[in-house]
Design a protein around this motif. Structure first.
Motif, short mmCIF file in Angstrom:
data_model
loop_
_atom_site.label_atom_id
_atom_site.label_comp_id
_atom_site.label_asym_id
_atom_site.label_seq_id
_atom_site.Cartn_x
_atom_site.Cartn_y
_atom_site.Cartn_z
N SER A 234 1.42 3.88 -14.36
CA SER A 234 2.85 3.38 -14.14
C SER A 234 3.35 5.04 -13.32
O SER A 234 4.06 4.66 -12.59
CB SER A 234 3.60 4.04 -15.57
OG SER A 234 3.22 2.77 -16.43
N HIS A 237 2.63 4.03 -9.68
CA HIS A 237 3.56 2.82 -9.38
C HIS A 237 4.72 3.53 -8.85
O HIS A 237 5.36 3.07 -7.70
CB HIS A 237 4.02 2.12 -10.42
CG HIS A 237 4.86 0.94 -9.98
ND1 HIS A 237 4.52 -0.49 -9.69
CD2 HIS A 237 6.10 1.10 -9.70
CE1 HIS A 237 5.90 -1.07 -9.47
NE2 HIS A 237 6.79 -0.27 -9.52
N MET A 275 -3.19 -0.77 -8.38
CA MET A 275 -2.05 0.26 -7.90
C MET A 275 -2.88 1.20 -6.67
O MET A 275 -2.25 1.61 -5.71
CB MET A 275 -1.77 1.36 -8.90
CG MET A 275 -0.88 0.61 -9.91
SD MET A 275 0.34 -0.33 -9.23
CE MET A 275 0.94 0.63 -8.25
N ARG A 278 -2.61 -0.88 -3.66
CA ARG A 278 -1.28 -1.23 -2.98
C ARG A 278 -1.14 0.31 -2.17
O ARG A 278 -0.47 0.13 -1.10
CB ARG A 278 -0.32 -1.17 -4.13
CG ARG A 278 -0.16 -2.66 -4.64
CD ARG A 278 1.13 -2.69 -5.15
NE ARG A 278 2.48 -2.21 -4.25
CZ ARG A 278 3.53 -2.32 -4.66
NH1 ARG A 278 3.95 -2.48 -5.79
NH2 ARG A 278 4.36 -2.17 -3.74
N GLU A 322 1.19 -8.49 -7.14
CA GLU A 322 0.86 -7.22 -6.51
C GLU A 322 0.07 -7.81 -5.22
O GLU A 322 0.01 -6.91 -4.30
CB GLU A 322 0.17 -6.46 -7.69
CG GLU A 322 0.88 -5.98 -8.73
CD GLU A 322 2.03 -4.83 -8.40
OE1 GLU A 322 2.19 -4.60 -7.03
OE2 GLU A 322 2.65 -4.80 -9.25
#
Length: 445
Positions: A234, A237, A275, A278, A322
């Motif tokens: 988290s 992100h 993540m 990304r 995602e």
């Protein structure tokens, strides 16, 4: 957010911080054990204990209202010796004194590299961190499930204050109870992480960062490594959302390291690889990003393990969404389109925010592929999004989508859509006026 609504939420927030040690100075003549109990979720205390810097621990206790006389008496040393430790003139070196301090303040032995103290509850396994997890409290899980279900439909802006009040009123008081087990720290971590997401969804990223920063040491204190890895994901992100791709990569790696030392949870590992992918894609690291995305798909396809009670689900729909963003950033628009369409198809209508975000991504990819008719078709579906959805994140992404369409206003279908969009936006902003703060220029965000 209007003062009438922000004040109760911030009041509850400060009550929670008081229990976790931030506002212990406001208490009259606290007991050293009470102060330490309130600091067990504070990363500064954990860092000081890990470094065996007792001077720093004494300073924290003194700063929260405990006199040096009471500190010295509690650990059976002179005040002069205590001042030397607090001023950095000398350090605690003897094992017996570390044990005295741990027993006097009720610092868990594992934090100081000591054996479990006689007053500590017997853990499931002994060690600095446990790879298993404590059994959760049923009431906490019920509350978590209710908040999570409502959040998917109504958005974090409507629920943030309720979650913070629950933390302050129902969870934080148990953190200062010496008899509380590690499951209380796990509940505090999971609900604090949820509050962070709701703050992010409400447009308050600075507040979200503070929640995530507190959730991680709480997870570590509970011994729940998967939960700690979940919080790291988290945090990754949020770092990416605030434009720090380097930090996002670092937090994803931290999460992967934690997950590797815990029981296998393929969905959690897939989320962490996602993540990382990304962040690498944003940084134009094409090959590493592609490899991380492939790893995410491999892990999510693996046989599922036992569900973890505190972790948010990461499923095929989430990975598809995602993946679309990753491939968009890598300018692989055809592949991005396939995943974006899959994300929309897999999203349940009851998950209003996720469905809206997936559709926004799909519109953007259609525009980048110069397929304006397809973009407008999906954009019209977005007009059906519940106008009371309390998500500043969705509102801002809708505005970003509009900016992407604006240069194509000369195309009649786009022009007609923008008129409808602006009408719908005005109505939405009236309904969300209590949630969306004004921008510096005086208009709504």
């Amino acid at each position: 957010m209007t003062p009438a609504r922000s004040q109760p939420a911030m009041s509850a927030y400060h009550r929670f911080l008081r229990y976790s040690g931030e506002l212990h100075m406001s208490l009259r003549s606290p007991e050293p054990r009470e102060v330490i109990a309130g600091l067990l979720g504070d990363e500064r205390l954990i860092a000081a204990c890990t470094a065996r810097d007792m001077g720093a621990v004494f300073r924290m206790v003194n700063a929260r209202g405990v006199s040096t006389r009471r500190i010295a008496a509690a650990v059976d040393i002179t005040q002069g010796r205590l001042y030397d430790y607090m001023n950095g003139k000398s350090r605690v070196e003897k094992l017996t004194l570390f044990e005295q301090i741990a027993d006097a303040f009720h610092i868990p032995g594992r934090l100081l590299g000591l054996a479990r103290r006689s007053w500590e509850p017997v853990p499931a396994t002994v060690g600095h961190e446990r790879a298993d997890r404590p059994p959760p409290d049923g009431d906490d899980l019920v509350a978590m499930d209710h908040f999570r279900s409502a959040d998917r439909q109504t958005g974090g802006g409507r629920l943030y204050g309720a979650v913070v009040r629950h933390l302050a009123d129902r969870v934080a008081p148990r953190l200062v109870d010496i008899g509380s087990g590690p499951q209380v720290f796990a509940a505090a971590s999971a609900l604090t992480e949820m509050a962070g997401w709701m703050a992010h969804d409400s447009g308050h990223d600075d507040r979200a960062a503070k929640h995530f920063a507190r959730a991680l040491p709480l997870a570590r204190a509970s011994g729940d490594l998967p939960l700690a890895a979940h919080v790291a994901a988290s945090t990754s992100h949020l770092a990416l959302a605030t434009g720090d791709a380097t930090a996002a990569v670092g937090w994803a790696r931290t999460g992967l390291d934690l997950a590797a030392r815990a029981p296998r949870i393929p969905a959690l590992t897939a989320r962490l690889h996602t993540m990382r992918a990304r962040a690498l894609a944003v940084a134009s690291q094409r090959t590493p990003a592609t490899q991380a995305l492939e790893a995410a798909h491999r892990h999510l396809e693996a046989p599922p393990a036992t569900a973890h009670p505190w972790l948010s689900p990461f499923d095929r729909a989430a990975l598809a969404g995602e993946s679309a963003l990753i491939l968009r950033d890598l300018e692989q628009y055809d592949e991005a389109l396939r995943h974006a369409e899959q994300a929309v198809a897999l999203r349940e209508s009851g998950r209003a925010r996720s469905l809206a975000l997936s559709r926004i991504s799909l519109v953007e990819i259609h525009v980048r592929r110069s397929d304006l008719d397809a973009a407008v078709s999906v954009a019209h579906d977005l007009l059906c999004t519940n106008p009371t959805l309390g998500s500043v994140r969705v509102v801002r992404q809708l505005d970003g989508m509009r900016r992407l369409l604006e240069p194509h206003r000369g195309y009649p279908p786009v022009r007609e859509y923008l008129v409808r969009f602006d009408d719908a936006r005005r109505a939405r902003m009236l309904l969300l006026a209590d949630l969306i703060p004004p921008s510096p220029g005086g208009t709504t965000a």
